[in-house]
Design an enzyme around this catalytic site. Structure first.
Site, PDB file in Angstrom:
ATOM      1  N   GLU A 105      -1.455 -27.241  11.759  1.00 34.45           N
ATOM      2  CA  GLU A 105      -2.331 -26.605  12.945  1.00 34.45           C
ATOM      3  C   GLU A 105      -1.534 -26.633  14.162  1.00 34.45           C
ATOM      4  O   GLU A 105      -0.926 -27.659  14.551  1.00 34.45           O
ATOM      5  CB  GLU A 105      -2.942 -28.544  13.430  1.00 34.45           C
ATOM      6  CG  GLU A 105      -4.694 -28.368  14.339  1.00 34.45           C
ATOM      7  CD  GLU A 105      -4.928 -27.708  14.200  1.00 34.45           C
ATOM      8  OE1 GLU A 105      -5.373 -26.992  13.618  1.00 34.45           O
ATOM      9  OE2 GLU A 105      -5.336 -26.286  15.542  1.00 34.45           O
ATOM     10  N   ASP A 153      -7.873 -22.800   6.793  1.00 37.03           N
ATOM     11  CA  ASP A 153      -8.901 -23.305   7.280  1.00 37.03           C
ATOM     12  C   ASP A 153      -9.143 -22.991   8.704  1.00 37.03           C
ATOM     13  O   ASP A 153      -8.672 -23.915  10.013  1.00 37.03           O
ATOM     14  CB  ASP A 153      -9.024 -25.189   7.018  1.00 37.03           C
ATOM     15  CG  ASP A 153     -10.398 -25.240   7.737  1.00 37.03           C
ATOM     16  OD1 ASP A 153     -10.671 -25.116   8.346  1.00 37.03           O
ATOM     17  OD2 ASP A 153     -10.092 -26.862   7.665  1.00 37.03           O
ATOM     18  N   ASP A 156     -13.093 -18.983  13.835  1.00 39.49           N
ATOM     19  CA  ASP A 156     -13.543 -17.299  13.778  1.00 39.49           C
ATOM     20  C   ASP A 156     -12.207 -16.602  14.082  1.00 39.49           C
ATOM     21  O   ASP A 156     -11.546 -16.948  15.209  1.00 39.49           O
ATOM     22  CB  ASP A 156     -14.636 -17.199  14.583  1.00 39.49           C
ATOM     23  CG  ASP A 156     -16.054 -18.065  14.782  1.00 39.49           C
ATOM     24  OD1 ASP A 156     -16.304 -18.444  13.149  1.00 39.49           O
ATOM     25  OD2 ASP A 156     -16.867 -17.859  15.105  1.00 39.49           O
TER      26      ASP A 156
HETATM   27  N1  AG3 Z   1     -13.450 -23.957  10.650  1.00 36.01           N
HETATM   28  C1  AG3 Z   1     -14.777 -22.784  11.101  1.00 36.01           C
HETATM   29  C2  AG3 Z   1     -15.494 -23.033  11.396  1.00 36.01           C
HETATM   30  C3  AG3 Z   1     -15.992 -20.688  11.901  1.00 36.01           C
HETATM   31  C4  AG3 Z   1     -17.337 -21.725  12.296  1.00 36.01           C
HETATM   32  N2  AG3 Z   1     -17.610 -20.436  13.252  1.00 36.01           N
HETATM   33  C5  AG3 Z   1     -19.191 -20.665  14.041  1.00 36.01           C
HETATM   34  N3  AG3 Z   1     -18.954 -21.912  14.144  1.00 36.01           N
HETATM   35  N4  AG3 Z   1     -19.102 -19.297  15.169  1.00 36.01           N
HETATM   36  C6  AG3 Z   1     -14.118 -25.133  10.267  1.00 36.01           C
HETATM   37  C7  AG3 Z   1     -13.202 -26.573  10.597  1.00 36.01           C
HETATM   38  C8  AG3 Z   1     -13.214 -27.352   9.430  1.00 36.01           C
HETATM   39  N5  AG3 Z   1     -12.274 -27.807   8.937  1.00 36.01           N
END
Ligand code: AG3
Length: 270
Positions: A105, A153, A156
């Site tokens: 991360e 993961d 955007d």
């Molecule tokens: N990651 C993807 C989130 C994308 C959401 N996009 C948006 N809301 N426009 C999520 C992280 C979860 N571990």
């Protein structure tokens, strides 16, 4: 006075959560992060104005980004999660009894705030098989390897995540995988941003022999219709069946998630 948090899904469409209070607002080195206590969705993590996860519906995303690639692999021992600082993907990966789960991360504030406000998601960090690396996933895959499954993961494809959607990165992902390795990535909503999953599909297809798109229904993400992309040099098919405690995923979902509506199929036809 009522307090609301809205995510703009397009310039003209937004999703609002009535909130009890703002629990935290920090500007980290990389992004603007909020945690809200909502009325209906538990605690909500927001990065740069976009919903990342809520306590109420996080299970859909985390189960789908993990169990599909994990059951496509015959025996996943070493798992790498790029992004995923909330710990949710790691929590699901542990259900497969892997030897090691590495989480890379970039923003340590995401980890800290998730541990504090999303304990049911971040509890995976307490497991000794989970290894947290605070750093850049792009660099990490250049320097590490022999993973059976890599899960991307990310947020955007704007800001710190842009490089995680590029072909050059996927080449390094491939090198960091074992020969039968599998990669899965969240690839946005086909409803508002078809270019996003098409771009992922195109870039992955330049590197891997088999690439498929699958869907899940996520109430708090734009349009509710979300894509994931999975790629490998081996055919994408179910290779194992273990009993998993899940709220969304099951074997019928594994099969049905790859069924795409016509408008989604047609977007990416070259
Ligand atoms: N990651 C993807 C989130 C994308 C959401 N996009 C948006 N809301 N426009 C999520 C992280 C979860 N571990």
């Amino acid at each position: 006075m009522e307090l609301w948090f809205d995510e703009m899904h397009t310039r003209n469409v937004r999703l609002g959560f009535r909130i009890k209070r703002e629990l935290e607002h920090v500007r980290s080195e990389f992004q603007d992060i909020h945690v809200f206590e909502t009325y209906d969705y538990g605690n909500l993590l927001v990065i740069d104005g976009t919903v990342q996860t809520t306590e109420r519906d996080e299970f859909v995303y985390h189960e789908m980004i993990v169990h599909v690639p994990m059951l496509t692999h015959p025996n996943p021992r070493r798992v790498l999660i790029i992004g995923g600082g909330d710990g949710g993907a790691a929590r699901e990966a542990l259900k497969h009894e892997p030897e090691e789960v590495h989480v890379v991360e970039i923003d340590k504030m995401v980890v800290e705030l998730s541990r504090k406000y999303l304990p049911g998601i971040a509890k995976s960090y307490e497991d000794s098989r989970v290894h947290l690396h605070v750093g850049d996933g792009i660099k990490f895959v250049e320097e590490n390897g022999e993973f059976d499954v890599i899960i991307i993961d990310s947020t955007d494809p704007v800001g710190p995540a842009v490089g995680l959607f590029e072909k050059k990165f996927y080449e390094n992902v491939k090198n960091a995988l074992t020969p039968k390795g599998i990669v899965a990535q969240q690839s946005g909503t086909p409803y508002y941003h078809p270019e996003e999953f098409c771009n992922v599909k195109r870039n992955l297809s330049g590197v891997f022999k088999y690439v498929r798109t699958y869907l899940a229904y996520i109430p708090t993400y734009p349009s509710g219709m979300w894509t994931f992309s999975i790629a490998s040099d081996e055919e994408i098919k179910l290779r194992r069946n273990i009993s998993l405690r899940t709220k969304y995923f099951n074997l019928n979902i594994y099969r049905s998630a790859f069924a795409l509506p016509n408008f989604v199929e047609e977007y990416c036809k070259d």
